[in-house]
Design an enzyme around this catalytic site. Structure first.
Site, mmCIF file in Angstrom:
data_model
loop_
_atom_site.group_PDB
_atom_site.id
_atom_site.type_symbol
_atom_site.label_atom_id
_atom_site.label_comp_id
_atom_site.label_asym_id
_atom_site.label_seq_id
_atom_site.Cartn_x
_atom_site.Cartn_y
_atom_site.Cartn_z
ATOM 1 N N GLY A 137 9.697 8.024 -28.815
ATOM 2 C CA GLY A 137 11.130 8.102 -28.540
ATOM 3 C C GLY A 137 11.550 6.870 -27.772
ATOM 4 N N CYS A 190 14.110 1.976 -27.869
ATOM 5 C CA CYS A 190 13.768 0.874 -28.773
ATOM 6 C C CYS A 190 13.186 1.325 -30.115
ATOM 7 C CB CYS A 190 12.782 -0.074 -28.094
ATOM 8 S SG CYS A 190 13.467 -0.940 -26.675
#
Length: 438
Positions: free
Chosen positions: A260, A263
């Site tokens: 998660g 980025c």
């Protein structure tokens, strides 16, 4: 060097503070007057270990200042960094470049003398060309070089990553631009950090390719973890066995609930869209994104399986909400689809996180938040370890068991050893290892 940093989000604030610590004169600019006022009071808007002290030290030394006024610091700057957000565009997954292009137009109007304008935000290939076009359109007389200088900071370790980088990538073919950026990063020469000079488009693609490869590595070991569970293997030993091959390496081979953060999900989506726009299909990256999205939701079913198949009326304790430890970042955190899945199955959820509960409340308003792990575990039918905060690595397991209604633990980060959990009387399941019961 005089530096203007446009944007005081994660990248802008960390980069600005570190450049100031190098000895440069840095002004961080943001349109959010409330954020700038907070920074003037010494309040840091993000959780990053060591950042508050670094900012305070450089403000005191008068090397770092904050303002909402873009024009004055840009006019005086040798280099202007664009470090604004590039979120996924609603509807199609492309990077939303609204803030980048808006900053470019404002910078153009304020430029005086030779200036290097550098995109530090993660941007698709070709963005530097458009930034340069916008600046020259708005200010044809500007003596400007537009360069790319992507960041490679890990949340929770950003200051060290900035000061001891694996590499610094500078994307420009202009010798004057290369000299300015070389001077800015010269303090890193003591650490022997390699500075890699490339064309602008190459630098832009390096950032996306790096994040996509790391996301692929995570997803690969997660799929191997699923196979390990079926065949009775231990994914941690598999990961070590392949990671010791120096062509592969041990990093990012930690099985878990899926990646998660700010980025990897955003950048893999954007890279797929960039490729599609150029009639290229990135099948591996497409698969990575699909597998990861499905995996996060599947973690709720893993919890249900350990408690007998139904979560209706059960209380589930969730430890860790942020997408990784040492940050308060909830963006695309695996905890969100996990908790949503648990709620959809009829469970009541209570949660604890050392730094992310304030941010989590807006994402998950329908759950109960607890002050510590033991209050979270009280009366729970199962406890789920989601984020590997150091605070969760040495829990008093006897106390946890005494607090819980049922001694059931699902460890999505493989923090504990199955044999230890069995010895303490827990029904225990983890990722890529056989479940154990007391």
């Amino acid at each position: 060097m005089r530096i203007a940093m446009i944007g005081t989000g994660y990248v802008g604030l960390v980069s600005g503070a570190c450049f100031a610590d190098f000895g440069h004169q840095v002004t961080c600019v943001d349109k959010d007057a409330g954020k700038i006022a907070a920074l003037h009071r010494g309040e840091i808007p993000i959780y990053e270990p060591g950042l508050d002290a670094l900012v305070a030290e450089n403000v005191k030394a008068k090397r770092l200042e904050f303002t909402t006024d873009l024009a004055a610091p840009v006019a005086e700057a040798d280099a202007v960094f664009i470090a604004v957000g590039t979120p996924s565009r609603r509807g199609d997954g492309h990077a939303d470049l609204t803030y980048v292009y808006g900053a470019a137009r404002e910078i153009a109007a304020a430029l005086k003398g030779f200036t290097v304008v550098i995109t530090k935000s993660t941007v698709p290939v070709g963005t530097g060309d458009e930034v340069e076009r916008l600046i020259r359109e708005a200010n044809p007389q500007a003596d400007v070089v537009v360069a790319s200088n992507p960041e490679f900071l890990r949340e929770g370790a950003a200051i060290r990553d900035f000061k001891f980088p694996d590499r610094v990538v500078v994307g420009t073919s202009d010798e004057r631009g290369r000299k300015v950026l070389g001077d800015i990063y010269r303090p890193l020469s003591l650490n022997q950090a390699p500075v890699m000079y490339t064309e602008r488009a190459t630098a832009e693609l390096i950032k996306y390719a790096a994040n996509a490869f790391l996301a692929t590595k995570i997803t690969f070991i997660n799929e191997i973890a699923d196979l390990s569970e079926k065949v009775g293997a231990n994914v941690q030993e598999v990961a070590r066995g392949i990671g010791l091959d120096n062509r592969i390496g041990t990093k990012f081979l930690h099985a878990g609930p899926g990646f998660g953060g700010s980025c990897f999900p955003k950048d893999t989506r954007a890279l797929i869209k960039i490729a599609q726009d150029h009639d290229v299909q990135l099948r591996i990256v497409e698969a990575v994104l699909g597998v990861n999205d499905n995996r996060k939701r599947a973690m709720a079913r893993k919890v249900a399986n350990l408690v007998g198949g139904s979560l209706r009326g059960k209380t589930i304790a969730v430890l860790g909400l942020t997408f990784k430890p040492d940050t308060d970042d909830m963006r695309e955190a695996p905890s969100i689809p996990l908790v949503t899945g648990l709620l959809d199955m009829g469970a009541k959820v209570r949660a604890h996180d050392p730094a992310g509960m304030e941010q989590a409340r807006s994402e998950l308003p329908q759950i109960e938040y607890c002050d510590d792990p033991y209050a979270c575990a009280k009366g729970a039918d199962a406890m789920v370890l989601v984020t590997e905060w150091v605070q969760y690595r040495a829990l008093d397991l006897d106390r946890i068991k005494a607090e819980m209604a049922q001694p059931v633990v699902v460890d999505l980060r493989n923090i504990y050893r199955p044999e230890d959990m069995a010895a303490h009387g827990f029904a225990y399941d983890s990722i890529g290892r056989p479940p154990s019961r007391a």
